[in-house]
Design an enzyme around this catalytic site. Structure first.
Site, mmCIF file in Angstrom:
data_model
loop_
_atom_site.group_PDB
_atom_site.id
_atom_site.type_symbol
_atom_site.label_atom_id
_atom_site.label_comp_id
_atom_site.label_asym_id
_atom_site.label_seq_id
_atom_site.Cartn_x
_atom_site.Cartn_y
_atom_site.Cartn_z
ATOM 1 C CG HIS A 83 -0.392 0.314 2.502
ATOM 2 N ND1 HIS A 83 -0.082 -0.659 3.440
ATOM 3 C CD2 HIS A 83 -0.053 1.487 3.079
ATOM 4 C CE1 HIS A 83 0.400 -0.096 4.521
ATOM 5 N NE2 HIS A 83 0.439 1.219 4.330
ATOM 6 C CG ASP A 113 -0.041 -4.019 2.901
ATOM 7 O OD1 ASP A 113 0.111 -3.425 1.817
ATOM 8 O OD2 ASP A 113 -0.066 -3.427 3.992
ATOM 9 C CB SER A 189 3.210 1.581 6.187
ATOM 10 O OG SER A 189 2.032 1.822 6.901
#
Length: 337
Positions: A83, A113, A189
């Site tokens: 993402h 992901d 992230s």
């Protein structure tokens, strides 16, 4: 230890020692602080800041974002979240020493992901990868990343739970997720979650808002497998049968009549034209209760069985259609993520 300690009083000794300042304050650190400090110093050189730009069309405005990543191999492969880089028209990587490099996307897997990018840069330091199967609840967990653009931020906590499942943006469940209370924020992230030895045990991926201390990382064993496949093939192969489904309860009377012990199954909402499911004779409203001999409790257990090994293999499927139980045969086709 400090360079010198003098005990002074009118009688030659005092009740309290006088500590002369030392140029080295390391003796003031406890074992916990020394561990976090040592790990942060060692791992930070492998952590990178990732800046991305996205442009949906020629006339569309350029959107920017940022995340984290870590050097997987010394020749420039970097692991991050899907993402973070999905749909990026430009990827820029900044290292600890401030150097900036243009990166290209090697491949990504939205279902877990995870993504792999690569830069051409000298003197890169790869992380040491651990084994997520060997970690235990309660052990130290240290997260390093770039939350809100603040580079090389270190937070520490513990492994709160193991074996969690997390819904990816593609709709599939990511299995074997690590829960931690090491604080994560947007920008973390893709950064590493490491243990007390400085080994990466997970890839930081998500938090639950507005909850505090509910943060998640994809296990490093999953990351190693996905990254290896992306290096070789640049994509991940899975299989699909061409239907949209949701978990639904079974009519207990009908299920009991047909000897079906499931309480739930995968209810087919739509069947794609010319798909394996349509060719197998499946219809909207069918409830899949078994697939390849395995019990199906919902859409997630069906997704789990649609792996690469199923591709091209005629697979028996048991469905409930109204009051009837049917046995069909479907041949999954390859799906590239």
């Amino acid at each position: 230890m400090p360079k010198s300690i003098e005990l002074l009083s009118s009688s030659g000794f005092s009740e309290h020692p006088v500590v002369h300042p030392s140029t080295d304050d390391s003796y003031l650190l406890d074992d916990y602080s020394r561990t976090v400090t040592s790990v942060a110093e060692r791992v930070s050189r492998s952590v990178v800041k990732i800046d991305v730009e996205q442009q949906r069309g020629p006339a569309a405005a350029v959107q920017s974002g940022s995340g984290s990543g870590f050097v997987f191999t010394p020749d420039g492969f970097i692991i991050t979240n899907s993402h973070v880089v999905h749909g990026a028209s430009k990827i820029q990587v900044k290292t600890l020493d401030g150097e900036s490099f243009s990166a290209h996307l090697v491949g990504e897997d939205p279902d877990t992901d995870l993504a792999l990018i690569r830069i051409d840069a000298p003197h890169l330091f790869a992380v040491t990868l651990g084994d997520s199967q060997s970690i235990r609840v309660g052990q130290l967990a240290i997260a390093i990343g770039n939350p809100y653009g603040f580079q090389y931020t270190v937070t520490a906590g513990v492994v709160s739970a193991l074996g969690r499942s997390l819904r990816s943006q593609s709709g599939r469940l990511i299995e074997d997720v690590i829960q931690t209370d090491a604080a994560l924020n947007p920008g973390n992230s893709g950064g590493p979650l490491v243990n007390a030895r400085g080994e990466v045990i997970g890839v930081n991926t998500a938090t639950i808002l507005p909850a505090q201390g509910l943060c998640f990382a994809i296990s490093v064993n999953t990351a190693k497998f996905i990254a290896g496949r992306l290096i070789i093939d640049r994509f991940i192969r899975r299989s699909y049968i061409g239907l949209q489904a949701q978990t639904a309860p079974l009519n207990r009377t009908i299920a009991k009549f047909h000897g079906v012990e499931n309480k739930t199954g995968a209810l087919a909402l739509t069947i794609e034209p010319k798909s394996p499911a349509e060719r197998a004779g499946m219809r909207e409203g069918d409830v899949i209760v078994r697939f390849g001999g395995e019990e199906i409790l919902g859409v997630d257990s069906l997704h789990k069985l649609l792996n690469e090994e199923r591709t091209g293999s005629a697979t028996p499927v048991v469905v409930l259609r109204g009051r009837n139980k049917l046995e069909l045969v479907v041949t999954p086709e390859p799906r590239v993520s």
